[in-house]
Design a protein around this motif. Sequence first.
Motif, PDB file in Angstrom:
ATOM      1  N   ASN A  37      -3.690   8.347  -5.605  1.00 40.99           N
ATOM      2  CA  ASN A  37      -4.263   7.690  -4.439  1.00 40.99           C
ATOM      3  C   ASN A  37      -3.178   7.013  -3.609  1.00 40.99           C
ATOM      4  OD1 ASN A  37      -6.232   6.740  -2.680  1.00 40.99           O
ATOM      5  ND2 ASN A  37      -6.613   4.915  -3.905  1.00 40.99           N
ATOM      6  N   THR A  38      -2.260   6.323  -4.265  1.00 43.31           N
ATOM      7  CA  THR A  38      -1.151   5.665  -3.569  1.00 43.31           C
ATOM      8  C   THR A  38      -0.285   6.701  -2.871  1.00 43.31           C
ATOM      9  OG1 THR A  38      -1.158   3.866  -5.169  1.00 43.31           O
ATOM     10  CG2 THR A  38       0.852   4.169  -3.888  1.00 43.31           C
ATOM     11  N   LYS A  41      -2.099   8.027   0.139  1.00 45.30           N
ATOM     12  CA  LYS A  41      -2.123   7.024   1.210  1.00 45.30           C
ATOM     13  C   LYS A  41      -0.777   7.018   1.943  1.00 45.30           C
ATOM     14  CE  LYS A  41      -2.715   2.115   2.115  1.00 45.30           C
ATOM     15  NZ  LYS A  41      -2.759   0.791   1.569  1.00 45.30           N
ATOM     16  N   LYS A  42       0.313   7.078   1.193  1.00 47.80           N
ATOM     17  CA  LYS A  42       1.635   7.113   1.822  1.00 47.80           C
ATOM     18  C   LYS A  42       1.822   8.385   2.638  1.00 47.80           C
ATOM     19  CE  LYS A  42       3.945   4.086  -1.494  1.00 47.80           C
ATOM     20  NZ  LYS A  42       4.960   4.000  -2.561  1.00 47.80           N
ATOM     21  N   GLU A  45      -0.066   7.865   5.850  1.00 48.58           N
ATOM     22  CA  GLU A  45       0.694   6.959   6.708  1.00 48.58           C
ATOM     23  C   GLU A  45       1.867   7.686   7.362  1.00 48.58           C
ATOM     24  OE1 GLU A  45       1.670   3.840   3.960  1.00 48.58           O
ATOM     25  OE2 GLU A  45      -0.279   2.846   4.197  1.00 48.58           O
TER      26      GLU A  45
END
Length: 144
Positions: A37-38, A41-42, A45
């Motif tokens: 998930n991280t 997300k990156k 972004e």
Amino acid sequence: MAAAEAAKSTVEQFTAASNVAFKEGVEKSLAALNELNTHSKKNLEAMVASATASAKGAEALGAQAMAFSKAVFDNQVTAAKSLAGAKSVQEVVELQTAFAKSALETYMAEFAKMSETVSASVKESMKPLNERVTATVEKFQAVR
């Protein structure tokens, strides 16, 4: 009776071991999902940053093109006035030659400036994506 106690003890040990293994499996799965998930997300972004940089580059290029178009139009009007005021065919040829030379030089200079703008925009747009690719490659290499 002793066999029953032994069976009961074995079942309890098996149940305890199964519970521990299940709990560890769930914790590892949740940790992996959080990491994924991280990472996602990156990546998102980075995509937004890339799109933003692309939009800024396109905006800058558009403004540059509009300014160039206005300057070219003004130069053409000035050249037309000069040609209209010419007193001989020789003067018309000289004015037209000077205008054509100047227009070509101006075009080449503007083309170089626009190429620089596009190049800078592409570099800026690709920077966040390249960083994410690098991070992903490093992650995979660390796992190996």
